[in-house]
Design a protein around this motif. Structure first.
Motif, PDB file in Angstrom:
ATOM      1  N   TYR A 130       0.836  -1.208   0.000  1.00  0.00           N
ATOM      2  CA  TYR A 130       0.000   0.000   0.000  1.00  0.00           C
ATOM      3  C   TYR A 130       0.866   1.252   0.000  1.00  0.00           C
ATOM      4  O   TYR A 130       0.607   2.210  -0.736  1.00  0.00           O
ATOM      5  N   ILE A 158       2.619   1.890  -3.302  1.00  0.00           N
ATOM      6  CA  ILE A 158       1.661   2.375  -4.305  1.00  0.00           C
ATOM      7  C   ILE A 158       1.337   3.851  -4.061  1.00  0.00           C
ATOM      8  O   ILE A 158       1.245   4.649  -4.996  1.00  0.00           O
ATOM      9  N   GLU A 159       1.205   4.233  -2.801  1.00  0.00           N
ATOM     10  CA  GLU A 159       0.922   5.637  -2.504  1.00  0.00           C
ATOM     11  C   GLU A 159       2.112   6.531  -2.870  1.00  0.00           C
ATOM     12  O   GLU A 159       1.949   7.617  -3.404  1.00  0.00           O
ATOM     13  N   ARG A 179       7.719   7.640 -11.672  1.00  0.00           N
ATOM     14  CA  ARG A 179       7.947   8.395 -12.893  1.00  0.00           C
ATOM     15  C   ARG A 179       9.135   9.302 -12.644  1.00  0.00           C
ATOM     16  O   ARG A 179       9.296   9.855 -11.553  1.00  0.00           O
ATOM     17  N   GLY A 224       7.279  18.734  -7.933  1.00  0.00           N
ATOM     18  CA  GLY A 224       7.205  19.755  -6.884  1.00  0.00           C
ATOM     19  C   GLY A 224       6.530  19.292  -5.603  1.00  0.00           C
ATOM     20  O   GLY A 224       6.474  20.035  -4.628  1.00  0.00           O
ATOM     21  N   GLN A 225       6.049  18.058  -5.581  1.00  0.00           N
ATOM     22  CA  GLN A 225       5.319  17.554  -4.402  1.00  0.00           C
ATOM     23  C   GLN A 225       6.310  16.962  -3.405  1.00  0.00           C
ATOM     24  O   GLN A 225       6.237  15.771  -3.061  1.00  0.00           O
ATOM     25  N   TYR A 226       7.199  17.820  -2.914  1.00  0.00           N
ATOM     26  CA  TYR A 226       8.276  17.337  -2.050  1.00  0.00           C
ATOM     27  C   TYR A 226       7.776  16.892  -0.674  1.00  0.00           C
ATOM     28  O   TYR A 226       8.214  15.884  -0.130  1.00  0.00           O
ATOM     29  N   GLY A 227       6.875  17.688  -0.112  1.00  0.00           N
ATOM     30  CA  GLY A 227       6.375  17.353   1.220  1.00  0.00           C
ATOM     31  C   GLY A 227       5.661  16.007   1.226  1.00  0.00           C
ATOM     32  O   GLY A 227       5.899  15.171   2.094  1.00  0.00           O
ATOM     33  N   ASN A 252      -8.445   3.222 -11.213  1.00  0.00           N
ATOM     34  CA  ASN A 252      -8.749   3.957 -12.438  1.00  0.00           C
ATOM     35  C   ASN A 252      -7.446   4.520 -13.007  1.00  0.00           C
ATOM     36  O   ASN A 252      -6.819   5.388 -12.417  1.00  0.00           O
ATOM     37  N   ARG A 253      -7.076   3.998 -14.169  1.00  0.00           N
ATOM     38  CA  ARG A 253      -5.780   4.370 -14.735  1.00  0.00           C
ATOM     39  C   ARG A 253      -5.717   5.808 -15.211  1.00  0.00           C
ATOM     40  O   ARG A 253      -4.655   6.303 -15.569  1.00  0.00           O
ATOM     41  N   ASP A 254      -6.852   6.466 -15.271  1.00  0.00           N
ATOM     42  CA  ASP A 254      -6.817   7.882 -15.640  1.00  0.00           C
ATOM     43  C   ASP A 254      -6.253   8.730 -14.515  1.00  0.00           C
ATOM     44  O   ASP A 254      -5.852   9.865 -14.741  1.00  0.00           O
ATOM     45  N   ILE A 255      -6.269   8.181 -13.290  1.00  0.00           N
ATOM     46  CA  ILE A 255      -5.814   9.014 -12.176  1.00  0.00           C
ATOM     47  C   ILE A 255      -4.786   8.320 -11.302  1.00  0.00           C
ATOM     48  O   ILE A 255      -3.882   8.955 -10.783  1.00  0.00           O
ATOM     49  N   ARG A 256      -4.900   6.982 -11.147  1.00  0.00           N
ATOM     50  CA  ARG A 256      -3.939   6.276 -10.295  1.00  0.00           C
ATOM     51  C   ARG A 256      -2.784   5.795 -11.147  1.00  0.00           C
ATOM     52  O   ARG A 256      -2.976   5.209 -12.219  1.00  0.00           O
ATOM     53  N   ILE A 257      -1.588   6.028 -10.671  1.00  0.00           N
ATOM     54  CA  ILE A 257      -0.417   5.525 -11.363  1.00  0.00           C
ATOM     55  C   ILE A 257      -0.166   4.109 -10.868  1.00  0.00           C
ATOM     56  O   ILE A 257      -0.249   3.834  -9.671  1.00  0.00           O
TER      57      ILE A 257
END
Lengths: 250, 250
Positions: free
Chosen positions: A27, A30-31, A128, A133-136, A213-218
């Motif tokens: 989990y 994946i997150e 990826r 920029g999502q460092y936190g 949903n592959r449109d939003i979850r990697i």
């Protein structure tokens, strides 16, 4: 559902506990991969954090998080080994079940340096590339993932080693006294168990992502988690088992 | 997989973001219910924490965790609203994409009190009753779950409300000026979307647990998470949408 003891020297119980920790690791991985690699957060001196000229953002977050955890008693638990030394003292009484571990100091089996190194090394493979920029958020999830991996490795190291030791103390004492690490590792290895774990991990990762949903979850390639288990988690657990036996009080 | 903007007023993007947060909530709830209800951790004065005579262990953990998060910049982000006031100031520069939110103060839409109350109320339903002594782990997972729920509710509240507003500002301005909350709520409600979410949650919970080993992993009844979404998460999101519209800067 049985009540399974938290601590035991019964290999069946221990294996079930270890299996139960797999979902947690999966989990969290994946997150984490919902964010880019963001390699800057692992580089010393690039944290942009006030008063922190030399540490990486991950190391700063780990220090803050473990300082909090230490006050709440996390590291009183044998399988919870910290990535930092010199943490604050515990501020509450921790209820700890009896544990069959024979060490002067739990931190004689502390593989957190290697865990952190190998984890950071796998990120460019599973995330990826690039920087969002999502460092936190990245370091927040890194801490959760590192703690989950560390718990699995240290739990396995301590309890699997003790359970194997007590099946034949005389034989292990001879190997330990002669410091024959190759023979000890051989005695600790059960190839068929490792292969069973690997198959189960692959299946769990596939299932965990099957409704995303592959449109939003990697999505993560199950083989990369499988590889991480095979090449890092299982070998580090065995390295910990060896350390345990070499430091076991008699 | 497209690159989806973090912030948008396009309802399709927003819905996808909200959908992507579902796994996070589900994973954290599943992790929390591995421990008993442990009701003592929610009772004021029973924390056993040094120097903390009056707060519950959960409230102490939340304060420590949010103090850390505030320094790392979590609450600079519109949808991350804190459960505590008077947190330390941020110690790093946060990269924030442009956001189409029109509020003087993000905390005019802060539903954390209700989120905490309803979450604590659902625990006796989803956890095994009783006390396993795992207080530290319970509140650790409570904080993760609360933050995941809060993010979903506040993200939905802010961005869904703004996206609906801009479809017909004139109509909404009239309703807002007349403070007609019933009519606003009616304009915000899309029953068929809510039902779609509910069905998807049920399916995701079932899938998430389908490979779990029942000898060690405790399972959650999908209907309890479905009920929590239907009776708490969706209504609180709509309450947040209403708050947003009533406080929207013009």
């Amino acid at each position: 559902m049985h009540e399974i003891p938290v601590y035991s020297t019964d290999l069946t119980w221990i294996a079930l506990r270890l299996e139960g920790l797999e979902e947690t690791i999966i989990y969290h991985l994946i997150e984490r991969i919902q964010f880019c690699n963001n390699s800057a957060v692992y580089e010393a001196g690039k944290s942009g954090f006030e008063g922190e000229a030399s540490r990486s953002l991950l190391d700063i977050r780990l220090m803050y998080h473990e300082s909090m955890d230490a006050r709440f008693g996390r590291f009183e638990v044998p399988e919870e080994r910290p990535f930092n030394a010199n943490l604050p003292h515990v501020m509450r009484k921790v209820n700890l079940p009896d544990y069959p571990i024979h060490l002067e100091d739990f931190d004689t089996v502390n593989l957190t340096n290697k865990i952190k190194q190998t984890y950071i090394a796998i990120l460019p493979v599973i995330c990826r590339s690039g920087d969002d920029g999502q460092y936190g958020s990245s370091v927040e999830h890194d801490v959760y993932t590192l703690q989950a991996i560390s718990r699995r490795i240290h739990y396995g190291a301590l309890f699997v080693a003790e359970s194997k030791y007590i099946t034949d103390p005389g034989r292990f004492d001879v190997l330990i006294d002669s410091n024959d690490t190759d023979k000890i590792m051989e005695a600790l290895t059960r190839k068929e168990v490792e292969e069973k774990i690997i198959r189960r991990i692959r299946e769990k990762v596939e299932i965990a992502q099957s409704k995303a949903n592959r449109d939003i979850r990697i999505l993560i390639d199950p083989e990369t988690i499988v590889g991480f288990y095979r090449d890092t988690i299982i070998p580090l657990t065995k390295e910990g088992e060896l350390l345990y036996l070499l430091n076991r009080k008699r």
